[in-house]
Design an enzyme around this catalytic site. Structure first.
Site, PDB file in Angstrom:
ATOM      1  CG  ASP A 128     -34.540 -19.870  54.410  1.00  0.00           C
ATOM      2  OD1 ASP A 128     -35.639 -19.326  54.601  1.00  0.00           O
ATOM      3  OD2 ASP A 128     -34.362 -20.780  53.576  1.00  0.00           O
ATOM      4  CD  GLU A 187     -41.591 -23.033  57.030  1.00  0.00           C
ATOM      5  OE1 GLU A 187     -41.380 -24.185  56.638  1.00  0.00           O
ATOM      6  OE2 GLU A 187     -41.780 -22.091  56.240  1.00  0.00           O
TER       7      GLU A 187
HETATM    8  O1  FUB Z   1     -36.049 -21.825  52.053  1.00  0.00           O
HETATM    9  C1  FUB Z   1     -36.877 -22.957  51.985  1.00  0.00           C
HETATM   10  C2  FUB Z   1     -37.858 -22.941  53.113  1.00  0.00           C
HETATM   11  O2  FUB Z   1     -38.680 -21.795  53.037  1.00  0.00           O
HETATM   12  C3  FUB Z   1     -37.222 -22.825  54.463  1.00  0.00           C
HETATM   13  O3  FUB Z   1     -36.621 -23.985  54.895  1.00  0.00           O
HETATM   14  C4  FUB Z   1     -38.386 -22.345  55.250  1.00  0.00           C
HETATM   15  O4  FUB Z   1     -38.066 -21.900  56.521  1.00  0.00           O
HETATM   16  C5  FUB Z   1     -38.929 -21.284  54.325  1.00  0.00           C
HETATM   17  O5  FUB Z   1     -38.233 -20.084  54.457  1.00  0.00           O
END
Ligand code: FUB
Length: 461
Positions: free
Chosen positions: A47, A222
């Site tokens: 991320d 997301e």
């Molecule tokens: O890293 C945990 C979660 O996985 C993140 O918050 C999402 O965007 C995905 O990458």
């Protein structure tokens, strides 16, 4: 926090002594990462939120660790803290150490191991670090995740967490954008992507959250990341259009929309890493896409690693799809160990990449040549002003072999031939270099025998 990374022994793949010395001057620890992908190879990272602060790029990633019984949920994401990394050239990265830890934030549920994707932004000389995690208070924050802020005077901290999370925000993956008129916006996700104005203090919402509803309705969305270019607002986001996440974008004349779904920035991972999460920056007149993959953990895609590749726009403002590379970005200094397994291109057959040590994947990779004339291309090696006179290669070949090095094309001049003696042990073999001019060159490494040759790195002097 400063930490000396000593994962690598001298002579092996990621010897970082020189970088560690250099970084001592700028406050942090060289990561053993260079221009290649993944660009952090000393820990799992995901991320990546990249930001340009002054003349450096700072990356605020999540920090994946492996859960064990009693520590996180085995087989799931497990994150307890955040590091920040920085670079002046996207080639040499410094780890500035831990900036926020789950059990040092007053509102966070202890040992929840849920420090998911963060972001950071500067306003009036203060640095605001936004992070989602599980709150103790499950009454107010009933959906499992809240978003908190920690504030620092420098991009590397020390960051002081606020005593409570942001009110009225339930979700993950915060992203902050400050428009040209000074108005700040917070974006986040919770199935849908939400946006709201932020107050001047950067700690409270100034408007009710809205769902950015013109985005695809089917499939998880997301990881929002919003940026502006030539008056157009680009809302970029991972979306499960098919099986796993791919990076898409929508555009608008307004930071809160309405948005028009415009295209795909990066296709799904060909090897099935379920998540991708990204950021987009312009640095020294070039745009870059930061994203992640599970290079250091091919069997388990909750232990990810951050990557960077160049991003280009078409004349009409649309984004050209980014094809992920191992070579990454930036120049590789010819006098450092050149990790040729992070290649630009290879022949269709006869070249494969394997971990040096399958029990310690942080040792990195090796290239295995196993056919005559199999080749590997490695772009953008900087030889500086003086032509190199010698090349060394760390290689091994049970029956012996020859690695020919050419520049600037498969038919380009042969600048060296490295004769790898028969034997199963790794050796560093030195050979003279000829016909090589100064400056930046693309390298072509060609195996001249049919017997297997394994190469760890090459280096010029
Ligand atoms: O890293 C945990 C979660 O996985 C993140 O918050 C999402 O965007 C995905 O990458």
């Amino acid at each position: 926090m400063k930490r000396l990374i000593n994962l690598f022994t001298p002579g092996t793949k990621r010897s970082i002594h020189r970088l560690a010395l250099l970084s001592a001057f700028i406050g942090g620890t060289a990561t053993g990462a260079f221009a290649q992908n993944p660009f952090i190879q000393t820990q799992y990272t995901a991320d990546p939120s990249a930001r340009v602060f002054g003349d450096r790029v700072y990356v605020y990633p999540s920090h994946d660790i492996l859960a064990t019984p009693g520590k996180g949920r085995v087989g799931w994401f497990c994150m307890e803290d955040y590091h920040v990394f920085s670079s002046a050239n996207l080639t040499d990265w410094t780890d500035h150490g831990v900036i926020v830890q789950q059990n040092k934030v007053p509102w966070v549920k202890p040992d929840s191991y849920s420090m998911w994707a963060p972001d950071c932004i500067e306003r009036n000389g203060k640095y605001y670090f936004y992070f989602p995690t599980s709150p103790k208070d499950t009454t107010t924050y009933s959906r499992g995740f809240a978003i908190g802020v920690a504030i620092a005077d420098k991009p590397t901290g020390p960051f002081v967490p606020q005593p409570t999370p942001i009110k009225n925000v339930h979700g993950i993956d915060p992203n902050v954008f400050i428009d040209k008129d000074g108005q700040a916006y917070l974006y986040w996700s919770a199935g849908n992507i939400y946006g709201a104005r932020l107050k001047e203090n950067m700690l409270e919402l100034a408007s009710d959250p809205v769902i950015l509803q013109e985005l695809p309705t089917k499939g998880l969305k997301e990881g929002p990341y919003l940026f502006e270019r030539n008056g157009l607002y680009y809302l970029t986001y991972p979306h499960v259009a098919n099986k796993t996440e791919r990076l898409e974008y929508a555009t608008s004349n307004n930071p809160l929309g309405p948005f028009k779904v415009t295209g795909v920035i990066m296709d799904e991972s060909p090897t099935g890493c379920w998540t991708n999460h990204h950021s987009v920056i312009q640095f020294k007149n070039q745009w870059y896409l930061f994203y992640h993959h599970n290079d250091l953990s091919p069997q388990f895609d909750k232990a990810r690693s951050v990557r960077v590749d160049s991003l280009f726009f078409n004349e009409d403002g649309t984004i050209r799809k980014v094809i992920p590379t191992l070579r990454g970005v930036g120049l590789t200094n010819a006098t450092q160990n050149i990790q040729i397994d992070r290649f630009s291109r290879t022949s269709d057959q006869g070249v494969s990449i394997a971990f040096l040590d399958t029990l310690n994947k942080f040792q990195g990779w090796k290239t295995v040549f196993n056919a005559a004339d199999a080749w590997l291309q490695y772009n953008s090696v900087d030889f500086g002003k003086k032509p190199a006179r010698f090349v060394s290669a760390r290689a091994a070949s049970p029956s012996g072999g020859v690695l020919q090095i050419r520049t600037d094309g498969l038919k380009g001049p042969v600048i060296a031939e490295v004769k790898v003696p028969a034997g199963k042990d790794w050796k560093v073999i030195k050979a003279p270099v000829q016909k090589l001019g100064p400056g930046v060159h693309h390298l072509f490494i060609v195996s001249k025998g049919k017997d297997p040759v394994e190469a760890d790195w090459i280096r010029f002097e």
